[in-house]
Design a protein around this motif. Structure first.
Motif, PDB file in Angstrom:
ATOM      1  N   PRO A  50       0.695  -1.350   0.064  1.00 17.53           N
ATOM      2  CA  PRO A  50       0.064  -0.049   0.208  1.00 17.53           C
ATOM      3  C   PRO A  50       0.854   1.371   0.189  1.00 17.53           C
ATOM      4  CG  PRO A  50       0.053  -0.683   2.110  1.00 17.53           C
ATOM      5  CD  PRO A  50       0.921  -1.866   1.246  1.00 17.53           C
ATOM      6  N   PHE A  51       2.196   0.948  -0.282  1.00 19.34           N
ATOM      7  CA  PHE A  51       3.001   2.203  -0.279  1.00 19.34           C
ATOM      8  C   PHE A  51       4.284   2.148  -1.164  1.00 19.34           C
ATOM      9  CE2 PHE A  51       4.108  -0.640   3.413  1.00 19.34           C
ATOM     10  CZ  PHE A  51       5.327  -1.018   3.005  1.00 19.34           C
ATOM     11  N   TYR A  52       4.781   3.111  -1.301  1.00 22.38           N
ATOM     12  CA  TYR A  52       6.079   3.167  -2.198  1.00 22.38           C
ATOM     13  C   TYR A  52       7.182   3.678  -1.114  1.00 22.38           C
ATOM     14  CZ  TYR A  52       3.349   4.064  -6.362  1.00 22.38           C
ATOM     15  OH  TYR A  52       2.325   3.802  -7.290  1.00 22.38           O
ATOM     16  N   GLY A  53       8.358   3.291  -1.101  1.00 24.63           N
ATOM     17  CA  GLY A  53       9.400   3.613  -0.314  1.00 24.63           C
ATOM     18  C   GLY A  53      10.778   3.069  -0.471  1.00 24.63           C
ATOM     19  N   GLU A  54      11.625   3.335   0.425  1.00 30.18           N
ATOM     20  CA  GLU A  54      12.882   3.089   0.361  1.00 30.18           C
ATOM     21  C   GLU A  54      13.542   3.378   1.738  1.00 30.18           C
ATOM     22  OE1 GLU A  54      15.161   5.800  -2.449  1.00 30.18           O
ATOM     23  OE2 GLU A  54      14.356   7.428  -1.419  1.00 30.18           O
ATOM     24  N   ASP A  55      14.660   2.506   1.915  1.00 28.85           N
ATOM     25  CA  ASP A  55      15.387   2.643   3.352  1.00 28.85           C
ATOM     26  C   ASP A  55      16.686   3.442   2.730  1.00 28.85           C
ATOM     27  OD1 ASP A  55      13.682   1.297   4.638  1.00 28.85           O
ATOM     28  OD2 ASP A  55      14.390  -0.654   3.899  1.00 28.85           O
ATOM     29  N   VAL A  56      17.011   4.723   3.460  1.00 27.79           N
ATOM     30  CA  VAL A  56      17.988   5.395   3.123  1.00 27.79           C
ATOM     31  C   VAL A  56      19.197   5.256   4.229  1.00 27.79           C
ATOM     32  CG1 VAL A  56      18.896   7.828   2.206  1.00 27.79           C
ATOM     33  CG2 VAL A  56      16.552   6.879   1.732  1.00 27.79           C
ATOM     34  N   ARG A  79      20.522   3.385  -0.889  1.00 21.59           N
ATOM     35  CA  ARG A  79      19.172   3.352  -1.248  1.00 21.59           C
ATOM     36  C   ARG A  79      18.584   1.871  -1.429  1.00 21.59           C
ATOM     37  NH1 ARG A  79      16.924   8.606  -1.361  1.00 21.59           N
ATOM     38  NH2 ARG A  79      18.192  10.269  -1.047  1.00 21.59           N
ATOM     39  N   VAL A  80      17.866   1.366  -0.466  1.00 24.48           N
ATOM     40  CA  VAL A  80      17.380   0.075  -0.789  1.00 24.48           C
ATOM     41  C   VAL A  80      15.952   0.227  -0.929  1.00 24.48           C
ATOM     42  CG1 VAL A  80      17.083  -2.293   0.272  1.00 24.48           C
ATOM     43  CG2 VAL A  80      18.950  -0.683   0.923  1.00 24.48           C
ATOM     44  N   ASP A 118      27.335  -6.240  -4.254  1.00 25.15           N
ATOM     45  CA  ASP A 118      27.165  -6.974  -3.146  1.00 25.15           C
ATOM     46  C   ASP A 118      25.877  -6.702  -2.329  1.00 25.15           C
ATOM     47  OD1 ASP A 118      29.658  -8.028  -3.449  1.00 25.15           O
ATOM     48  OD2 ASP A 118      30.635  -6.752  -2.191  1.00 25.15           O
ATOM     49  N   LEU A 119      25.464  -5.527  -2.075  1.00 28.70           N
ATOM     50  CA  LEU A 119      24.202  -5.246  -1.574  1.00 28.70           C
ATOM     51  C   LEU A 119      23.094  -5.395  -2.265  1.00 28.70           C
ATOM     52  CD1 LEU A 119      25.457  -1.615  -0.377  1.00 28.70           C
ATOM     53  CD2 LEU A 119      24.953  -3.639   1.406  1.00 28.70           C
ATOM     54  N   SER A 120      22.991  -5.411  -3.566  1.00 36.33           N
ATOM     55  CA  SER A 120      21.733  -5.816  -4.384  1.00 36.33           C
ATOM     56  C   SER A 120      21.786  -7.420  -4.339  1.00 36.33           C
ATOM     57  CB  SER A 120      22.218  -5.217  -5.968  1.00 36.33           C
ATOM     58  OG  SER A 120      22.243  -3.997  -5.903  1.00 36.33           O
ATOM     59  N   GLU A 121      22.735  -8.099  -3.971  1.00 39.67           N
ATOM     60  CA  GLU A 121      22.741  -9.589  -4.067  1.00 39.67           C
ATOM     61  C   GLU A 121      21.949  -9.761  -2.863  1.00 39.67           C
ATOM     62  OE1 GLU A 121      26.513 -11.243  -4.769  1.00 39.67           O
ATOM     63  OE2 GLU A 121      26.111 -11.136  -6.947  1.00 39.67           O
ATOM     64  N   ALA A 125      17.459  -7.176  -4.793  1.00 39.11           N
ATOM     65  CA  ALA A 125      16.788  -5.879  -5.500  1.00 39.11           C
ATOM     66  C   ALA A 125      17.699  -4.854  -5.788  1.00 39.11           C
ATOM     67  CB  ALA A 125      15.905  -5.164  -4.858  1.00 39.11           C
ATOM     68  N   PRO A 126      17.568  -4.172  -6.720  1.00 39.98           N
ATOM     69  CA  PRO A 126      18.857  -3.235  -7.166  1.00 39.98           C
ATOM     70  C   PRO A 126      18.994  -2.103  -6.022  1.00 39.98           C
ATOM     71  CG  PRO A 126      17.166  -3.484  -9.083  1.00 39.98           C
ATOM     72  CD  PRO A 126      16.932  -3.992  -7.862  1.00 39.98           C
TER      73      PRO A 126
END
Length: 283
Positions: A50-56, A79-80, A118-121, A125-126
């Protein structure tokens, strides 16, 4: 007590355990935690969010050696996307970044490329990565969001256990339709594994019936002895506010204080926008 604290997915984490710090690059130090562990509990599943978002995330202790062995330092922004399968577990993230300290990289771009891979793996997700010079980084600028602080509300508190029913009175009587940004600097929760305190300023931007600020503040204070990861707390706040408030627009952005050279800043919104660039003195 949340129903995923003893989940098998958490058993292998280094979080809460004695560990050695590696100084040579080692991507195997990274660990992920499935977002589904918390989302199932708040009735979220799959990609129908129900949302868009990211972890910065901001990393303030990133350093490596250039090809001649000379140290290089930078402030990193990560930015994840909120749609990633996993969150990046913070202690493993710190150990991973520390492993760059005595590792040689020919160029800054090589470091960025390695971080992204490494972080994407681990997130599945990118992940976006930007490196800044320590004297030229937006994350180091004190830039406040224009918001109304609700911390001066005169309320009595005698229970510090999480209670979403405090939002039963989220709207004032005959509430007008407004658009405003509220902030509280009183958000505190505890790490799911170690029980260490996590401190944050939480910004709530909404359009809809005007909020009862006393009820909102009491709800946020009820997280004070609640054990959950940063990202999970913010998603819980977003879902509870939308459940009780039925807002036309809603964004929840928590700026957590840093620990071990990292701060985590989850952002969830009904709008497909990026997290604002803002921080307080505590960040």
């Amino acid at each position: 007590m949340t129903n995923y604290e003893n989940a098998k997915a958490l058993e292998g984490l280094t979080l809460g355990k004695s560990t050695d710090y590696a100084s040579e690059y080692n991507p195997n130090l990274l660990q992920g935690v499935p977002r589904s562990l918390n989302r199932e509990q708040i009735n979220l599943s799959g990609q129908s969010l129900p949302f868009y978002g990211e972890d910065v995330w901001y990393g303030y202790e990133l350093s490596w050696l250039n090809s001649k062995g000379k140290p290089v330092v930078a402030v990193a922004e990560f930015r994840v996307p909120a749609t990633s399968e996993n969150i990046v577990e913070s202690k493993s993230f710190k150990l991973y970044l520390n492993s760059f300290n005595q590792s040689r990289f020919a160029t800054r771009e090589d470091v960025i490329e390695r971080l992204i891979k490494d972080l994407s793996e681990i997130a599945k997700a990118p992940v976006k990565v930007t490196l800044f010079d320590v004297d030229n980084c937006p994350a180091l600028n004190i830039k406040h969001l224009e918001a109304i602080c609700i911390d001066e509300c005169d309320i009595a508190v005698d229970d510090y256990q999480f209670d979403d029913t405090l939002l039963d009175d989220i709207h004032i009587t005959q509430a007008p339709i407004v658009e405003e940004v509220l902030v509280s600097h009183l958000l505190k929760s505890n790490c799911l594994i170690t029980n260490q305190p996590d401190w944050a300023s939480v910004y709530i931007s909404y359009q809809g019936k005007q909020v009862n600020r006393q009820a909102l503040l009491a709800y946020l204070i009820s997280f004070r002895q609640h054990n959950e990861f940063h990202e999970q707390c913010v998603e819980r706040i977003f879902c509870d506010l939308q459940k009780y408030g039925q807002f036309d627009k809603l964004s929840v952005y928590a700026r957590y204080t840093r620990r071990g050279g990292l701060d985590i800043n989850p952002f969830r919104s009904t709008e497909n926008i990026t997290a604002p660039n803002a921080r307080t003195l505590r960040q």
